[in-house]
Write a protein that holds these residues in place. Structure first.
Motif, PDB file in Angstrom:
ATOM      1  N   PHE A  93       0.802  -1.226   0.000  1.00  0.00           N
ATOM      2  CA  PHE A  93       0.000   0.000   0.000  1.00  0.00           C
ATOM      3  C   PHE A  93       0.833   1.274   0.000  1.00  0.00           C
ATOM      4  N   GLY A  94       2.159   1.148  -0.106  1.00  0.00           N
ATOM      5  CA  GLY A  94       3.031   2.298  -0.232  1.00  0.00           C
ATOM      6  C   GLY A  94       3.254   3.092   1.044  1.00  0.00           C
ATOM      7  N   VAL A  95       2.972   2.495   2.175  1.00  0.00           N
ATOM      8  CA  VAL A  95       3.128   3.212   3.452  1.00  0.00           C
ATOM      9  C   VAL A  95       4.599   3.535   3.708  1.00  0.00           C
ATOM     10  N   PHE A  96       5.477   2.560   3.501  1.00  0.00           N
ATOM     11  CA  PHE A  96       6.905   2.810   3.711  1.00  0.00           C
ATOM     12  C   PHE A  96       7.402   3.905   2.772  1.00  0.00           C
ATOM     13  N   SER A  97       6.944   3.857   1.531  1.00  0.00           N
ATOM     14  CA  SER A  97       7.343   4.857   0.538  1.00  0.00           C
ATOM     15  C   SER A  97       6.880   6.248   0.952  1.00  0.00           C
ATOM     16  N   TYR A  98       5.653   6.340   1.419  1.00  0.00           N
ATOM     17  CA  TYR A  98       5.104   7.640   1.813  1.00  0.00           C
ATOM     18  C   TYR A  98       5.845   8.201   3.036  1.00  0.00           C
ATOM     19  N   ILE A  99       6.131   7.351   4.007  1.00  0.00           N
ATOM     20  CA  ILE A  99       6.848   7.803   5.214  1.00  0.00           C
ATOM     21  C   ILE A  99       8.249   8.298   4.842  1.00  0.00           C
ATOM     22  N   ARG A 100       8.943   7.555   4.001  1.00  0.00           N
ATOM     23  CA  ARG A 100      10.295   7.969   3.589  1.00  0.00           C
ATOM     24  C   ARG A 100      10.232   9.282   2.806  1.00  0.00           C
ATOM     25  N   PHE A 101       9.231   9.400   1.934  1.00  0.00           N
ATOM     26  CA  PHE A 101       9.091  10.643   1.176  1.00  0.00           C
ATOM     27  C   PHE A 101       8.825  11.819   2.112  1.00  0.00           C
ATOM     28  N   MET A 102       7.909  11.665   3.049  1.00  0.00           N
ATOM     29  CA  MET A 102       7.580  12.760   3.968  1.00  0.00           C
ATOM     30  C   MET A 102       8.785  13.153   4.815  1.00  0.00           C
ATOM     31  N   ALA A 103       9.609  12.176   5.196  1.00  0.00           N
ATOM     32  CA  ALA A 103      10.811  12.481   5.973  1.00  0.00           C
ATOM     33  C   ALA A 103      11.837  13.242   5.137  1.00  0.00           C
ATOM     34  N   SER A 104      11.766  13.086   3.814  1.00  0.00           N
ATOM     35  CA  SER A 104      12.734  13.714   2.912  1.00  0.00           C
ATOM     36  C   SER A 104      12.172  14.896   2.144  1.00  0.00           C
ATOM     37  N   GLU A 105      10.905  15.174   2.304  1.00  0.00           N
ATOM     38  CA  GLU A 105      10.224  16.164   1.469  1.00  0.00           C
ATOM     39  C   GLU A 105      10.877  17.546   1.515  1.00  0.00           C
ATOM     40  N   GLN A 106      11.266  18.012   2.669  1.00  0.00           N
ATOM     41  CA  GLN A 106      11.885  19.333   2.771  1.00  0.00           C
ATOM     42  C   GLN A 106      13.219  19.382   2.034  1.00  0.00           C
ATOM     43  N   ASN A 110      14.009  21.696  -1.242  1.00  0.00           N
ATOM     44  CA  ASN A 110      15.170  22.595  -1.300  1.00  0.00           C
ATOM     45  C   ASN A 110      16.037  22.279  -2.519  1.00  0.00           C
ATOM     46  N   TYR A 111      16.242  20.999  -2.785  1.00  0.00           N
ATOM     47  CA  TYR A 111      17.036  20.579  -3.942  1.00  0.00           C
ATOM     48  C   TYR A 111      16.372  21.054  -5.238  1.00  0.00           C
ATOM     49  N   ALA A 112      15.065  20.872  -5.359  1.00  0.00           N
ATOM     50  CA  ALA A 112      14.342  21.311  -6.559  1.00  0.00           C
ATOM     51  C   ALA A 112      14.453  22.826  -6.742  1.00  0.00           C
ATOM     52  N   GLU A 113      14.364  23.563  -5.659  1.00  0.00           N
ATOM     53  CA  GLU A 113      14.494  25.029  -5.733  1.00  0.00           C
ATOM     54  C   GLU A 113      15.903  25.427  -6.188  1.00  0.00           C
ATOM     55  N   HIS A 114      16.917  24.733  -5.677  1.00  0.00           N
ATOM     56  CA  HIS A 114      18.297  25.015  -6.086  1.00  0.00           C
ATOM     57  C   HIS A 114      18.510  24.693  -7.565  1.00  0.00           C
ATOM     58  N   VAL A 115      17.888  23.624  -8.050  1.00  0.00           N
ATOM     59  CA  VAL A 115      18.000  23.271  -9.472  1.00  0.00           C
ATOM     60  C   VAL A 115      17.365  24.370 -10.315  1.00  0.00           C
ATOM     61  N   ARG A 116      16.162  24.818  -9.943  1.00  0.00           N
ATOM     62  CA  ARG A 116      15.485  25.888 -10.694  1.00  0.00           C
ATOM     63  C   ARG A 116      16.290  27.182 -10.676  1.00  0.00           C
ATOM     64  N   ALA A 117      16.968  27.455  -9.566  1.00  0.00           N
ATOM     65  CA  ALA A 117      17.759  28.684  -9.439  1.00  0.00           C
ATOM     66  C   ALA A 117      19.121  28.571 -10.130  1.00  0.00           C
ATOM     67  N   ARG A 131      23.928  11.955  -5.643  1.00  0.00           N
ATOM     68  CA  ARG A 131      23.804  12.976  -4.592  1.00  0.00           C
ATOM     69  C   ARG A 131      22.816  12.493  -3.551  1.00  0.00           C
ATOM     70  N   GLN A 132      23.164  12.656  -2.291  1.00  0.00           N
ATOM     71  CA  GLN A 132      22.254  12.293  -1.215  1.00  0.00           C
ATOM     72  C   GLN A 132      21.339  13.470  -0.942  1.00  0.00           C
ATOM     73  N   VAL A 133      20.050  13.269  -1.158  1.00  0.00           N
ATOM     74  CA  VAL A 133      19.045  14.305  -0.911  1.00  0.00           C
ATOM     75  C   VAL A 133      18.011  13.699   0.023  1.00  0.00           C
ATOM     76  N   GLY A 134      18.000  14.154   1.257  1.00  0.00           N
ATOM     77  CA  GLY A 134      17.135  13.526   2.249  1.00  0.00           C
ATOM     78  C   GLY A 134      17.554  12.079   2.422  1.00  0.00           C
ATOM     79  N   LEU A 135      16.586  11.179   2.342  1.00  0.00           N
ATOM     80  CA  LEU A 135      16.854   9.751   2.485  1.00  0.00           C
ATOM     81  C   LEU A 135      17.002   9.046   1.133  1.00  0.00           C
ATOM     82  N   TRP A 187       4.195  17.584  -5.815  1.00  0.00           N
ATOM     83  CA  TRP A 187       5.012  16.373  -5.875  1.00  0.00           C
ATOM     84  C   TRP A 187       4.308  15.224  -6.574  1.00  0.00           C
ATOM     85  N   TRP A 188       5.094  14.540  -7.414  1.00  0.00           N
ATOM     86  CA  TRP A 188       4.620  13.406  -8.189  1.00  0.00           C
ATOM     87  C   TRP A 188       5.679  12.309  -8.164  1.00  0.00           C
ATOM     88  N   TYR A 189       5.229  11.049  -8.204  1.00  0.00           N
ATOM     89  CA  TYR A 189       6.152   9.971  -8.529  1.00  0.00           C
ATOM     90  C   TYR A 189       6.356  10.040 -10.035  1.00  0.00           C
TER      91      TYR A 189
END
Length: 194
Positions: A93-106, A110-117, A131-135, A187-189
């Motif tokens: 049901f993607g629970v592990f995926s969602y938890i890992r994403f939420m822990a790494s979302e910030q 930030n990484y996406a903003e740096h890429v756009r900038a 590159r390690q970005v979050g988890l 955010w999208w997969y």
């Protein structure tokens, strides 16, 4: 008694390790090949557990002491199948995926903003050192014309890759056979397909 306690500890450790392994292996954006290995392992573990339970019940019956079952005996025998079932259901049901994403979302935001900038070097054909970005380990970063930042974090099958897309427009631009599954907000997969 010490033998039973030792077996209980080993069982608890095996269950914790299995749960942790599933939480890590099934928490990335794409399909993990470990799933094809995990199901047979789970099936074998289930059969071994069932045989052990039948042997235990047979010995208990032969001893004609049917009242030796305690609350701890039932917990012991329920622990393994509960761990197997719960970990595979949460994975499915993607629970592990969602938890890992939420822990790494910030960190991902930030990484996406740096890429756009323009603060992140995208390198030739969007390939760069991991590159390690979050988890997550980001192996490919892509900036589309509409400002969508796409990041590859895992494989999705033999040839395809998967990751995340941060899009100011909903949905992100679709290129080729790529597909997206909405997580929330921007955010999208992202499933890259060839």
């Amino acid at each position: 008694m010490d033998k039973d306690l030792s077996t209980s500890k080993k069982t608890a450790i095996a269950c914790i390790l299995w749960f942790a392994l599933c939480a890590v292996a099934f928490s990335n954006a794409g399909f993990n090949i470990f799933f094809l290995i995990a199901l047979p392992i789970a099936g074998i573990w289930w059969m071994v557990w069932f045989v052990r339970l039948m042997i235990y019940r047979s010995r208990q019956y032969q001893a004609k002491n049917k009242n030796i079952s305690t609350k701890y005996t039932w917990i012991y025998w329920a622990l393994e199948p509960a761990t197997l079932i719960v970990s595979l259901v949460l994975s499915n049901f993607g629970v592990f995926s969602y938890i890992r994403f939420m822990a790494s979302e910030q960190a991902l935001t930030n990484y996406a903003e740096h890429v756009r900038a323009g603060k992140v070097d995208l390198a030739f054909e969007f390939q760069h050192p991991p590159r390690q970005v979050g988890l997550y380990t980001v192996t490919v970063t892509d900036l589309l014309a509409d400002g969508t930042v796409r990041m590859i974090t895992s494989s999705h099958s033999v040839m395809d890759k998967a990751g995340f897309a941060n899009s100011p427009n909903n949905p992100p631009l679709k290129l080729g056979e790529d597909s997206y599954k909405h997580i929330y907000g921007r955010w999208w997969y992202w499933y890259e397909s060839w």
